[in-house]
Design an enzyme around this catalytic site. Structure first.
Site, mmCIF file in Angstrom:
data_model
loop_
_atom_site.group_PDB
_atom_site.id
_atom_site.type_symbol
_atom_site.label_atom_id
_atom_site.label_comp_id
_atom_site.label_asym_id
_atom_site.label_seq_id
_atom_site.Cartn_x
_atom_site.Cartn_y
_atom_site.Cartn_z
ATOM 1 N N ALA A 191 1.196 -15.028 -42.935
ATOM 2 C CA ALA A 191 0.353 -15.253 -44.103
ATOM 3 C C ALA A 191 -0.391 -13.961 -44.390
ATOM 4 O O ALA A 191 -0.674 -13.199 -43.468
ATOM 5 C CB ALA A 191 -0.621 -16.385 -43.824
ATOM 6 N N THR A 192 -0.692 -13.730 -45.655
ATOM 7 C CA THR A 192 -1.225 -12.414 -45.997
ATOM 8 C C THR A 192 -2.683 -12.389 -46.424
ATOM 9 O O THR A 192 -3.539 -12.502 -45.557
ATOM 10 C CB THR A 192 -0.290 -11.716 -46.983
ATOM 11 N N THR A 193 -2.994 -12.257 -47.718
ATOM 12 C CA THR A 193 -4.357 -11.840 -48.072
ATOM 13 C C THR A 193 -5.309 -12.980 -48.439
ATOM 14 O O THR A 193 -4.940 -13.862 -49.209
ATOM 15 C CB THR A 193 -4.293 -10.840 -49.241
ATOM 16 N N ASP A 247 -3.841 -15.716 -51.707
ATOM 17 C CA ASP A 247 -2.571 -15.689 -52.432
ATOM 18 C C ASP A 247 -1.629 -16.718 -51.815
ATOM 19 O O ASP A 247 -1.991 -17.400 -50.856
ATOM 20 C CB ASP A 247 -1.965 -14.274 -52.402
ATOM 21 N N ALA A 259 3.479 -7.479 -49.282
ATOM 22 C CA ALA A 259 3.451 -8.782 -48.634
ATOM 23 C C ALA A 259 2.500 -9.766 -49.315
ATOM 24 O O ALA A 259 2.437 -10.930 -48.952
ATOM 25 C CB ALA A 259 3.054 -8.628 -47.167
#
Lengths: 278, 274
Positions: free
Chosen positions: A50-52, A67, A225
């Protein structure tokens, strides 16, 4: 886990603390997310990440947005993953890093807060909630060393001071209280840079939501990403607002309005709003 | 005259004594009312303490009410919360049911009743609010582990029969909250007696309209406002409610016996082959 006396393992006679994860450790330790198994080879890119996540305080509360992208190496493994979770009426957490471990952690943490509230008849203090999450992250440290790193961002409305508060963590735990705004995940550097220019102290929740969406857009712009708003599939960022009225996840059509107004502005100014120099 | 020492007591006698002891303890306190209303399930308990609750939340859709000895039902409440949280965490939040919890309590209370010297002096209600009124469930569990699947309302503790009788007179399916609270308070007050003041009652609802957790404790100004609305509804709505109740009673008289199946029906089989 050291062997427990038999009465510790009973639903009816357990006399430990009001912590759910401690009870789980005595009653069914196999269900705890943090296990000290060692993997044959450390995992790196194979499992989804998982990113931001961004969070910023606003007048009388706090806003958190994330996101919707999960990546495995260069592959987009999910376009509509949810990474911001309601943990109780006045708090929420976002996760970055190994998605599976993060989801499990969020699920356990929610039960943890609720379990205390039901057994004790009162909610944990905001600091208490933040500390509890730190302990759980530290419990995951052996797995983090094997590549299953997960780092949360915790945001809560504190009724004691009528303010929103933000806490960040590292793999060893924490918490580190952040003033004004913070961001975690692969796109966090860009999001934080963006928020630095767009954050306004004591802005309305609406304005803060817009600032967070701009920050996520800037992160998606520069970090592969992080996913931007998907206009074709109508997949919008998850946005939640916590004020004295409690936790509220903005419905999709409301987020869509914010995103569309932001995109319209970006049509003419692709780099987003320009902060005044003087 | 010889005093029986280490004498024989029949199992029937032992059970009877234990049941008698438990019943006496339970009847000593005040009654608690649990009933359905238009949007869910209402709990009302006369309780002077603000901290030691008789009513509490177990899980998203499940509430708990108890009478009797505080330390005994508190241990049951905590066990229920552990059971629900463990199951909800292991499976899914929807997989925690009132029926499962009622069975757990019945097992434990039944075991204590037969195996311990002293049985628990408690009676409890486990209520679950469903998507619609038909899916609501109210289980009453007694000190010996018997489970009763109650329809619409349950009264436990104190003068339960008298309170239940008064509540039945006023109870109608789908009452709005103020009217339901009024009916419960009327039932809990002896005829001609004073209603307990706002500081002396504990009120909570399982409101099916709420998000996430359905349980809500009503306190302070919110409860005061509701009690005022209940008082207003007392004069305005008494007539139609009474009429409706009469109709209900008439139809109830025609209905077949709806006692829950807790024991095999018919005479005891003596094995004599007659």
């Amino acid at each position: 886990m050291a062997s427990q006396p038999a009465w510790m393992n009973s639903l009816f006679t357990y006399t430990g603390s009001s912590s759910f994860s401690e009870f789980l450790g005595a009653y069914a330790p196999n269900l705890l997310p943090a296990r000290n198994e060692s993997l044959a080879a450390p995992v790196v890119d194979e499992i989804p990440h998982a990113t931001t996540i961004v969070a910023a305080t606003c007048a009388g509360g706090v806003v958190m947005a994330g996101d919707r992208r999960a990546t495995s190496g260069n592959i987009i493994s999910q376009r509509d993953i949810e990474k911001v979770f309601r943990t109780d009426e006045y708090s929420c957490m976002g996760i970055a890093g190994t998605a599976s471990t993060g989801l499990e952690l969020a699920r356990l943490y929610r039960v943890e807060l609720e379990h205390y509230e039901k057994t004790e008849g009162r909610s944990l203090s905001t600091e208490g909630k933040a500390h509890r999450l730190a302990t759980m992250i530290r419990g995951n440290l052996p797995m983090a060393m094997q590549g299953l790193v997960v780092v949360p961002l915790f945001a809560a409305y504190d009724p004691a001071g009528d303010v929103g508060r933000i806490f960040s963590y590292d793999v060893g735990g924490g918490p580190y209280e952040q003033r004004e705004f913070h961001s975690i995940g692969s796109g966090s550097i860009f999001a934080r840079g963006s928020l630095k220019k767009l954050y306004r102290e004591n802005a309305s929740p609406q304005d803060t939501v817009l600032a967070c969406l701009h920050a996520l857009y800037d992160a998606a712009d520069d970090d592969s990403a992080t996913g931007g708003p998907d206009v074709m599939r109508k997949i919008w960022p998850v946005v939640s607002v916590i004020t004295a009225d409690g936790f509220r996840r903005l419905p999709d059509d409301e987020v869509a309005e914010f995103v569309e107004s932001m995109l319209e502005r970006r049509m003419t100014a692709p780099e987003g709003p320009i902060a005044p120099l003087r | 005259m010889s005093i029986p020492f280490g004498g024989y007591a029949s199992p029937e006698q032992i059970m009877r004594d234990r049941a008698e002891y438990a019943r006496k303890g339970i009847a000593r306190g005040r009654s608690v009312v649990v009933m359905q209303y238009a949007d869910g399930i209402l709990f009302v308990a006369p309780n002077p303490s603000k901290a030691l609750h008789k009513i509490s939340e177990i899980y998203d859709r499940i509430g708990f009410a108890a009478v009797g000895r505080y330390n005994e039902f508190e241990s049951l409440r905590l066990a229920g919360i552990r059971y629900a949280d463990i199951n909800g965490y292991t499976f899914n939040r929807n997989d925690v049911t009132g029926r499962g919890l009622a069975n757990l309590y019945a097992q434990q209370l039944g075991m204590i009743f037969t195996e311990s010297i002293k049985s628990f002096e408690v009676e409890i209600v486990v209520a679950e609010v469903g998507e619609a009124a038909e899916d609501d469930q109210i289980y009453r569990i007694t000190f010996d582990g018997s489970v009763f699947d109650e329809q619409g309302m349950a009264v436990i503790g104190g003068q339960a029969d008298a309170v239940g009788g008064r509540l039945k007179e006023r109870y109608v399916d789908g009452l709005p909250l103020p009217q339901a609270l009024d009916a419960a308070l009327t039932a809990l007050t002896e005829p001609g007696g004073e209603r307990p003041p706002v500081t002396q009652i504990e009120v909570a609802v399982l409101d099916r309209g709420r998000e996430h957790r359905k349980f809500l404790r009503l306190t302070g100004p919110r409860l005061e406002k509701l009690l005022e609305a209940a008082k207003e509804s007392q004069e305005g709505a008494r007539q139609p409610v009474a009429e409706q109740a009469q109709e209900e009673q008439a139809s109830a008289e025609q209905a077949p016996d709806t006692a829950p199946p807790i024991a095999p029906e018919g005479d005891i089989d003596t094995g004599s082959g007659e």
